[in-house]
Design a protein around this motif. Structure first.
Motif, PDB file in Angstrom:
ATOM      1  N   HIS A 274       0.934  -1.305   0.009  1.00  0.00           N
ATOM      2  CA  HIS A 274       0.073   0.046  -0.048  1.00  0.00           C
ATOM      3  C   HIS A 274       0.854   1.068   0.111  1.00  0.00           C
ATOM      4  CE1 HIS A 274      -3.540  -2.489   0.839  1.00  0.00           C
ATOM      5  NE2 HIS A 274      -2.633  -3.166   1.712  1.00  0.00           N
ATOM      6  N   VAL A 275       0.840   1.982  -0.945  1.00  0.00           N
ATOM      7  CA  VAL A 275       1.561   3.317  -1.132  1.00  0.00           C
ATOM      8  C   VAL A 275       0.691   4.519  -1.449  1.00  0.00           C
ATOM      9  CG1 VAL A 275       3.660   1.740  -1.952  1.00  0.00           C
ATOM     10  CG2 VAL A 275       1.978   2.719  -3.714  1.00  0.00           C
ATOM     11  N   ASP A 276       1.478   5.528  -1.265  1.00  0.00           N
ATOM     12  CA  ASP A 276       0.799   6.823  -1.819  1.00  0.00           C
ATOM     13  C   ASP A 276       0.584   6.967  -3.163  1.00  0.00           C
ATOM     14  OD1 ASP A 276      -0.127   9.628  -0.250  1.00  0.00           O
ATOM     15  OD2 ASP A 276       1.290  10.188  -2.036  1.00  0.00           O
ATOM     16  N   PHE A 277      -0.521   8.028  -3.796  1.00  0.00           N
ATOM     17  CA  PHE A 277      -0.454   8.355  -5.049  1.00  0.00           C
ATOM     18  C   PHE A 277       0.724   8.691  -5.553  1.00  0.00           C
ATOM     19  CE2 PHE A 277      -5.073   8.009  -3.464  1.00  0.00           C
ATOM     20  CZ  PHE A 277      -5.221   6.993  -4.530  1.00  0.00           C
ATOM     21  N   HIS A 278       1.748   9.417  -5.066  1.00  0.00           N
ATOM     22  CA  HIS A 278       2.955   9.839  -5.404  1.00  0.00           C
ATOM     23  C   HIS A 278       3.827   9.095  -5.805  1.00  0.00           C
ATOM     24  CE1 HIS A 278       0.851  13.696  -3.989  1.00  0.00           C
ATOM     25  NE2 HIS A 278       1.394  14.133  -5.139  1.00  0.00           N
ATOM     26  N   ALA A 279       3.595   7.745  -5.424  1.00  0.00           N
ATOM     27  CA  ALA A 279       4.722   6.614  -5.809  1.00  0.00           C
ATOM     28  C   ALA A 279       5.246   6.590  -6.795  1.00  0.00           C
ATOM     29  CB  ALA A 279       4.161   5.249  -5.137  1.00  0.00           C
ATOM     30  N   VAL A 307      -0.634  -2.343 -10.166  1.00  0.00           N
ATOM     31  CA  VAL A 307      -1.675  -1.735  -9.358  1.00  0.00           C
ATOM     32  C   VAL A 307      -2.754  -2.445  -9.299  1.00  0.00           C
ATOM     33  CG1 VAL A 307      -2.707   0.615  -8.885  1.00  0.00           C
ATOM     34  CG2 VAL A 307      -0.305   0.463  -9.669  1.00  0.00           C
ATOM     35  N   SER A 308      -3.281  -3.083  -8.335  1.00  0.00           N
ATOM     36  CA  SER A 308      -4.289  -3.922  -8.714  1.00  0.00           C
ATOM     37  C   SER A 308      -5.667  -3.162  -7.892  1.00  0.00           C
ATOM     38  CB  SER A 308      -4.242  -5.049  -7.603  1.00  0.00           C
ATOM     39  OG  SER A 308      -4.068  -4.906  -6.150  1.00  0.00           O
ATOM     40  N   ASP A 309      -5.484  -2.138  -6.998  1.00  0.00           N
ATOM     41  CA  ASP A 309      -6.498  -1.442  -6.611  1.00  0.00           C
ATOM     42  C   ASP A 309      -6.166  -0.109  -5.911  1.00  0.00           C
ATOM     43  OD1 ASP A 309      -9.183  -1.169  -5.600  1.00  0.00           O
ATOM     44  OD2 ASP A 309      -9.093  -2.507  -3.844  1.00  0.00           O
ATOM     45  N   CYS A 310      -7.351   0.786  -5.689  1.00  0.00           N
ATOM     46  CA  CYS A 310      -6.950   2.095  -5.020  1.00  0.00           C
ATOM     47  C   CYS A 310      -7.950   2.444  -4.139  1.00  0.00           C
ATOM     48  CB  CYS A 310      -6.693   2.854  -6.098  1.00  0.00           C
ATOM     49  SG  CYS A 310      -7.852   3.444  -7.063  1.00  0.00           S
ATOM     50  N   SER A 311      -7.844   3.180  -3.267  1.00  0.00           N
ATOM     51  CA  SER A 311      -8.907   3.690  -2.203  1.00  0.00           C
ATOM     52  C   SER A 311      -8.749   5.137  -2.396  1.00  0.00           C
ATOM     53  CB  SER A 311      -8.813   3.237  -0.860  1.00  0.00           C
ATOM     54  OG  SER A 311      -7.560   3.446  -0.089  1.00  0.00           O
ATOM     55  N   ALA A 312      -9.356   5.856  -1.455  1.00  0.00           N
ATOM     56  CA  ALA A 312      -9.359   7.226  -0.972  1.00  0.00           C
ATOM     57  C   ALA A 312      -8.194   7.666  -0.657  1.00  0.00           C
ATOM     58  CB  ALA A 312     -10.645   7.782  -0.312  1.00  0.00           C
ATOM     59  N   GLN A 313      -7.331   6.817   0.079  1.00  0.00           N
ATOM     60  CA  GLN A 313      -5.976   7.060   0.704  1.00  0.00           C
ATOM     61  C   GLN A 313      -4.706   6.559   0.102  1.00  0.00           C
ATOM     62  OE1 GLN A 313      -8.723   6.097   2.414  1.00  0.00           O
ATOM     63  NE2 GLN A 313      -9.267   7.807   3.206  1.00  0.00           N
ATOM     64  N   VAL A 314      -4.811   5.337  -0.644  1.00  0.00           N
ATOM     65  CA  VAL A 314      -3.747   4.676  -1.012  1.00  0.00           C
ATOM     66  C   VAL A 314      -4.224   3.784  -2.335  1.00  0.00           C
ATOM     67  CG1 VAL A 314      -2.572   4.694   1.124  1.00  0.00           C
ATOM     68  CG2 VAL A 314      -4.278   2.789   0.536  1.00  0.00           C
ATOM     69  N   ILE A 319       2.434  -7.870  -5.962  1.00  0.00           N
ATOM     70  CA  ILE A 319       3.607  -8.265  -6.460  1.00  0.00           C
ATOM     71  C   ILE A 319       3.509 -10.135  -6.443  1.00  0.00           C
ATOM     72  CG2 ILE A 319       5.997  -8.597  -6.150  1.00  0.00           C
ATOM     73  CD1 ILE A 319       5.054  -5.941  -4.141  1.00  0.00           C
ATOM     74  N   ILE A 320       3.511 -10.584  -7.312  1.00  0.00           N
ATOM     75  CA  ILE A 320       3.354 -12.197  -7.555  1.00  0.00           C
ATOM     76  C   ILE A 320       4.904 -12.511  -8.079  1.00  0.00           C
ATOM     77  CG2 ILE A 320       0.921 -12.105  -8.054  1.00  0.00           C
ATOM     78  CD1 ILE A 320       1.586 -12.772 -10.993  1.00  0.00           C
ATOM     79  N   ALA A 321       5.369 -13.628  -7.328  1.00  0.00           N
ATOM     80  CA  ALA A 321       6.402 -14.411  -7.657  1.00  0.00           C
ATOM     81  C   ALA A 321       6.300 -15.865  -7.304  1.00  0.00           C
ATOM     82  CB  ALA A 321       7.722 -13.882  -6.819  1.00  0.00           C
ATOM     83  N   SER A 322       6.977 -16.828  -8.167  1.00  0.00           N
ATOM     84  CA  SER A 322       6.853 -18.088  -7.970  1.00  0.00           C
ATOM     85  C   SER A 322       8.023 -18.792  -7.205  1.00  0.00           C
ATOM     86  CB  SER A 322       6.558 -18.797  -9.268  1.00  0.00           C
ATOM     87  OG  SER A 322       7.566 -18.668 -10.280  1.00  0.00           O
TER      88      SER A 322
END
Length: 399
Positions: A274-279, A307-314, A319-322
């Motif tokens: 979960h990161v900020d929109f400025h990431a 980027v799989s989703d976003c909300s009003a804050q983040v 990240i997927i890895a086998s």
């Protein structure tokens, strides 16, 4: 040869004629047993000298494991053969012969169980000796052999005990009477042994269909657990913190569960960030790519960052890895989290999630937020002293 053997024992008994007859007879039977013991040891030593790295080693190990039951059975045969020359009465010979017969049947069943275990262990050793990263095949054979071996042990044990008991005339007559009334007896026995029979049949189904195998990783009651042991009626599951779940084997045919290693031990691990929109997504994606490709835990097959989703804050990054196994997948996810958090903290602090507060003005042009705090909206209240009590006119409504 039998006649010569009996003649030899008769001569031995004559040499012991100065002793009481029962003592002489017992000593003669002991001499017969001693002959069998010596013969057995000679044969064992000859077999153990067979050369060879593979087949010879198997023959030697098989001989060492079978020497005890084989030796006892050979002693029983020699003593039983010597009974006619023992000089005992007819009743004593009959009772002794019957006892030797029961003991021989029991030892024969024991020898069959030991032989099956030796052969199955040798087969499993040959399967496990193959160098293969994906051990699905070996675990499949291990499960089938162990479950079927336990059921064979139970079946051979029941047949052995039943055969030994059927040598008694009274038990044989009772068995025939039960067989004559098999309809009612089978219903009673079936109702009484329903849980046992259910689990035994379930064990056979699991050995054939393979919903679980030895060392499979499954999820039960929210716990990671490895299949440690599959018995005829229950399964032992080893949890990651060394606890053990004892589960009836029929559970795995009647209830859904997760098996993470059914077809392959490889798994795709998922990490959410979960990161900020400025990431800066380009820098984060590049850093994640370096982290995954530099670790030995990644199997080199599956890796992606989205980027799989976003909300009003983040916004949420997936990240997927086998990895080759579930444990390596867990360690890989932990390593990704640790290193990407350090990267965001030291090099991209603007990507860290934060709380936002907006400064909004009202329609009347007054600030909702002031230096002293939050100002409530204006309310049209009556002047002081205009409302004196219940007998007076009600106050005007609030606008």
């Amino acid at each position: 040869m039998k006649t010569e053997f009996i003649s030899l024992l008769t001569d031995i008994r004559k040499l012991l004629g100065w002793l009481p007859a029962p003592v002489a007879s017992v000593l003669m039977l002991c001499a017969a047993g001693l002959m069998a013991e010596i013969l057995s040891r000679i044969i064992t030593k000859l077999v153990l000298r067979i050369p060879g790295q593979k087949r010879g080693a198997f023959v030697r190990s098989f001989t060492l494991a079978m020497q005890r039951p084989a030796r006892i059975m050979l002693v029983i045969i020699f003593v039983g053969t010597a009974l006619p020359a023992s000089g005992f009465s007819y009743a004593t010979r009959q009772a002794t012969g019957h006892g030797l017969l029961v003991l021989f049947v029991l030892m024969l069943g024991y020898a069959a169980i030991v032989a099956m275990r030796i052969l199955s262990d040798a087969y499993l050793t040959r399967i496990n000796g193959k160098d293969d990263r994906d051990d699905i095949l070996s675990r499949t054979h291990m499960t089938q052999v162990r479950v079927l071996r336990r059921m064979a042990d139970i079946l051979v044990g029941l047949l052995t005990v039943g055969s030994a008991l059927m040598t008694f005339e009274s038990v044989r007559e009772y068995g025939l009477s039960l067989f004559a009334s098999a309809g009612a007896a089978s219903v009673v026995v079936g109702l009484a042994a329903r849980p046992l029979l259910t689990n035994l049949i379930a064990g056979m189904q699991i050995a054939m269909t393979q919903p679980i195998r030895m060392e499979d990783l499954i999820i039960i009651n929210g716990d990671w657990a490895w299949v440690e042991e599959i018995n005829a009626t229950y399964v032992v599951l080893r949890v990651w913190d060394w606890r053990r779940h004892i589960v009836p084997i029929s559970y795995f045919l009647e209830n859904p569960f997760q098996n993470w290693t059914h077809n392959s031990a490889a798994l795709i691990g998922v990490v959410f960030l979960h990161v900020d929109f400025h990431a800066p997504m380009d820098r984060i994606r590049a850093r994640l790519n370096d982290i995954v490709r530099s670790t030995a835990l990644w199997d080199g097959k599956v890796f992606d960052v989205q980027v799989s989703d976003c909300s009003a804050q983040v916004m949420t990054i997936r990240i997927i890895a086998s990895a080759r196994t579930a444990l390596q997948s867990w360690d890989l996810r932990c390593e990704i989290r640790e290193k990407i958090i350090v990267f965001l903290r030291d090099e991209c602090p603007e990507a860290l999630p934060r709380e936002r507060m907006a400064h909004v003005t009202s329609l009347a042009g007054q600030d909702v937020l002031t230096t002293t705090g939050i100002v409530s909206p204006l309310v049209d209240r009556p002047p002081p002293g205009s409302y004196t009590g219940p007998g007076s006119a009600p106050p005007p409504s609030v606008s």
